[in-house]
Design a protein around this motif. Structure first.
Motif, PDB file in Angstrom:
ATOM      1  N   LYS A 137       0.981 -10.648  -4.600  1.00 11.59           N
ATOM      2  CA  LYS A 137       0.940 -10.738  -6.058  1.00 11.59           C
ATOM      3  C   LYS A 137       1.244  -9.376  -6.675  1.00 11.59           C
ATOM      4  O   LYS A 137       2.040  -9.266  -7.607  1.00 11.59           O
ATOM      5  N   LYS A 138       0.627  -8.341  -6.128  1.00 10.87           N
ATOM      6  CA  LYS A 138       0.823  -6.992  -6.675  1.00 10.87           C
ATOM      7  C   LYS A 138       2.289  -6.575  -6.561  1.00 10.87           C
ATOM      8  O   LYS A 138       2.881  -6.073  -7.522  1.00 10.87           O
ATOM      9  N   ILE A 139       2.888  -6.787  -5.395  1.00 10.11           N
ATOM     10  CA  ILE A 139       4.294  -6.423  -5.196  1.00 10.11           C
ATOM     11  C   ILE A 139       5.181  -7.206  -6.153  1.00 10.11           C
ATOM     12  O   ILE A 139       6.069  -6.646  -6.801  1.00 10.11           O
ATOM     13  N   PHE A 140       4.941  -8.502  -6.265  1.00  9.92           N
ATOM     14  CA  PHE A 140       5.751  -9.352  -7.137  1.00  9.92           C
ATOM     15  C   PHE A 140       5.624  -8.914  -8.595  1.00  9.92           C
ATOM     16  O   PHE A 140       6.615  -8.794  -9.306  1.00  9.92           O
ATOM     17  N   GLU A 141       4.406  -8.676  -9.042  1.00  9.59           N
ATOM     18  CA  GLU A 141       4.199  -8.278 -10.432  1.00  9.59           C
ATOM     19  C   GLU A 141       4.794  -6.899 -10.713  1.00  9.59           C
ATOM     20  O   GLU A 141       5.331  -6.672 -11.793  1.00  9.59           O
ATOM     21  N   MET A 142       4.695  -5.991  -9.748  1.00  6.40           N
ATOM     22  CA  MET A 142       5.288  -4.660  -9.937  1.00  6.40           C
ATOM     23  C   MET A 142       6.796  -4.788 -10.106  1.00  6.40           C
ATOM     24  O   MET A 142       7.405  -4.064 -10.881  1.00  6.40           O
ATOM     25  N   SER A 143       7.381  -5.720  -9.397  1.00  7.94           N
ATOM     26  CA  SER A 143       8.824  -5.920  -9.473  1.00  7.94           C
ATOM     27  C   SER A 143       9.216  -6.666 -10.740  1.00  7.94           C
ATOM     28  O   SER A 143      10.095  -6.231 -11.475  1.00  7.94           O
ATOM     29  N   ARG A 144       8.567  -7.795 -10.985  1.00  7.90           N
ATOM     30  CA  ARG A 144       9.002  -8.668 -12.068  1.00  7.90           C
ATOM     31  C   ARG A 144       8.405  -8.324 -13.428  1.00  7.90           C
ATOM     32  O   ARG A 144       9.066  -8.440 -14.441  1.00  7.90           O
ATOM     33  N   THR A 145       7.153  -7.913 -13.467  1.00  6.09           N
ATOM     34  CA  THR A 145       6.508  -7.635 -14.750  1.00  6.09           C
ATOM     35  C   THR A 145       6.827  -6.230 -15.234  1.00  6.09           C
ATOM     36  O   THR A 145       7.201  -6.034 -16.386  1.00  6.09           O
ATOM     37  N   THR A 146       6.677  -5.249 -14.340  1.00  7.57           N
ATOM     38  CA  THR A 146       6.915  -3.873 -14.764  1.00  7.57           C
ATOM     39  C   THR A 146       8.336  -3.414 -14.480  1.00  7.57           C
ATOM     40  O   THR A 146       8.734  -2.347 -14.928  1.00  7.57           O
ATOM     41  N   GLY A 147       9.084  -4.189 -13.715  1.00  2.07           N
ATOM     42  CA  GLY A 147      10.495  -3.884 -13.482  1.00  2.07           C
ATOM     43  C   GLY A 147      10.745  -2.707 -12.550  1.00  2.07           C
ATOM     44  O   GLY A 147      11.791  -2.077 -12.616  1.00  2.07           O
ATOM     45  N   LEU A 148       9.804  -2.408 -11.670  1.00  2.00           N
ATOM     46  CA  LEU A 148       9.981  -1.288 -10.754  1.00  2.00           C
ATOM     47  C   LEU A 148      10.972  -1.656  -9.643  1.00  2.00           C
ATOM     48  O   LEU A 148      11.061  -2.811  -9.232  1.00  2.00           O
ATOM     49  N   SER A 149      11.687  -0.670  -9.157  1.00  2.00           N
ATOM     50  CA  SER A 149      12.637  -0.892  -8.057  1.00  2.00           C
ATOM     51  C   SER A 149      11.879  -1.057  -6.750  1.00  2.00           C
ATOM     52  O   SER A 149      10.708  -0.680  -6.634  1.00  2.00           O
ATOM     53  N   HIS A 150      12.564  -1.609  -5.761  1.00  2.00           N
ATOM     54  CA  HIS A 150      11.955  -1.795  -4.445  1.00  2.00           C
ATOM     55  C   HIS A 150      11.506  -0.452  -3.871  1.00  2.00           C
ATOM     56  O   HIS A 150      10.428  -0.358  -3.284  1.00  2.00           O
ATOM     57  N   LYS A 151      12.337   0.573  -4.042  1.00  2.00           N
ATOM     58  CA  LYS A 151      12.001   1.890  -3.497  1.00  2.00           C
ATOM     59  C   LYS A 151      10.754   2.459  -4.165  1.00  2.00           C
ATOM     60  O   LYS A 151       9.899   3.041  -3.495  1.00  2.00           O
ATOM     61  N   THR A 152      10.651   2.281  -5.469  1.00  2.00           N
ATOM     62  CA  THR A 152       9.490   2.793  -6.195  1.00  2.00           C
ATOM     63  C   THR A 152       8.220   2.068  -5.757  1.00  2.00           C
ATOM     64  O   THR A 152       7.183   2.699  -5.512  1.00  2.00           O
ATOM     65  N   ILE A 153       8.315   0.759  -5.631  1.00  2.00           N
ATOM     66  CA  ILE A 153       7.155  -0.029  -5.189  1.00  2.00           C
ATOM     67  C   ILE A 153       6.760   0.391  -3.778  1.00  2.00           C
ATOM     68  O   ILE A 153       5.580   0.590  -3.485  1.00  2.00           O
ATOM     69  N   ALA A 154       7.751   0.523  -2.905  1.00  2.00           N
ATOM     70  CA  ALA A 154       7.488   0.909  -1.515  1.00  2.00           C
ATOM     71  C   ALA A 154       6.773   2.253  -1.460  1.00  2.00           C
ATOM     72  O   ALA A 154       5.795   2.426  -0.728  1.00  2.00           O
ATOM     73  N   LYS A 155       7.270   3.199  -2.234  1.00  2.00           N
ATOM     74  CA  LYS A 155       6.667   4.536  -2.235  1.00  2.00           C
ATOM     75  C   LYS A 155       5.238   4.480  -2.771  1.00  2.00           C
ATOM     76  O   LYS A 155       4.330   5.080  -2.202  1.00  2.00           O
TER      77      LYS A 155
END
Length: 187
Positions: A137-155
């Motif tokens: 859920k956290k990964i999905f929301e970081m991507s879809r809600t806040t629009g963060l890139s995969h690299k940013t989320i990964a870091k």
């Protein structure tokens, strides 16, 4: 291991067929970097390239008794990597098409008076997202809600880009499956 490094591919192949693990290790060390560079050049993604090469060697080792070489061992490995890459590219295209169809469906806001309104559809999606395991859920929301890139989320979460990408794709696939069941006549 130096003794094995002196062997040609054909002799390594014979020894691998006989179950010699050191021969396989020598083959792996001889070709892994070259095959990885080849895969990286084509895929332009380190994690995917690494996965492809690892899959080829894993398949090679588990199916060694079934493999009949009609070309050189080097040619066989290159062809196996090329085929895995083509499969990966096709899978990515299909996945992108799949995700885009879900996005199009949601964005079009079909008039679904008989079963649910557009608002109900969005609520159902939100409900399904809330039912996800916490990390997904956290990964999905970081991507879809806040629009963060995969690299940013990964870091930020101290995981690989590949893990982020796979997680998001699993969530989208699950959402698509749930929505398809509810709205099958309209998709």
């Amino acid at each position: 291991m130096t003794m094995y490094n002196k062997y040609g591919d054909q002799e390594l192949w014979v020894r691998i067929k006989l179950g010699d693990e050191k021969a396989f290790i020598a083959l792996y060390e001889r070709y892994w970097a070259i095959l990885y560079a080849h895969a990286l050049k084509m895929l332009k993604d380190k994690d995917e390239a690494m996965d492809v090469v690892q899959d080829v060697f894993t398949h090679f080792l588990t199916k060694v008794e079934e493999i009949e070489l009609s070309t050189s061992l080097k040619s066989y490995l290159y062809a196996a990597v090329r085929n895995r890459i083509l499969n990966q590219i096709n899978k990515n295209r299909l996945k992108d098409s799949y995700v885009n169809s879900l996005v199009d469906f949601v964005n079009q806001g079909y008039d679904i008076d008989d079963q649910m309104t557009y608002r109900d559809l969005l609520e159902k999606i939100e409900e399904e997202v809330n039912n996800l395991p916490p990390k997904m859920k956290k990964i999905f929301e970081m991507s879809r809600t806040t629009g963060l890139s995969h690299k940013t989320i990964a870091k930020e979460l101290n995981i690989t880009d590949h893990t982020v990408k796979k997680t998001i794709n699993r969530v989208l696939k699950a959402l698509k499956a749930k929505i398809t069941v509810l709205f099958f006549p309209f998709i």
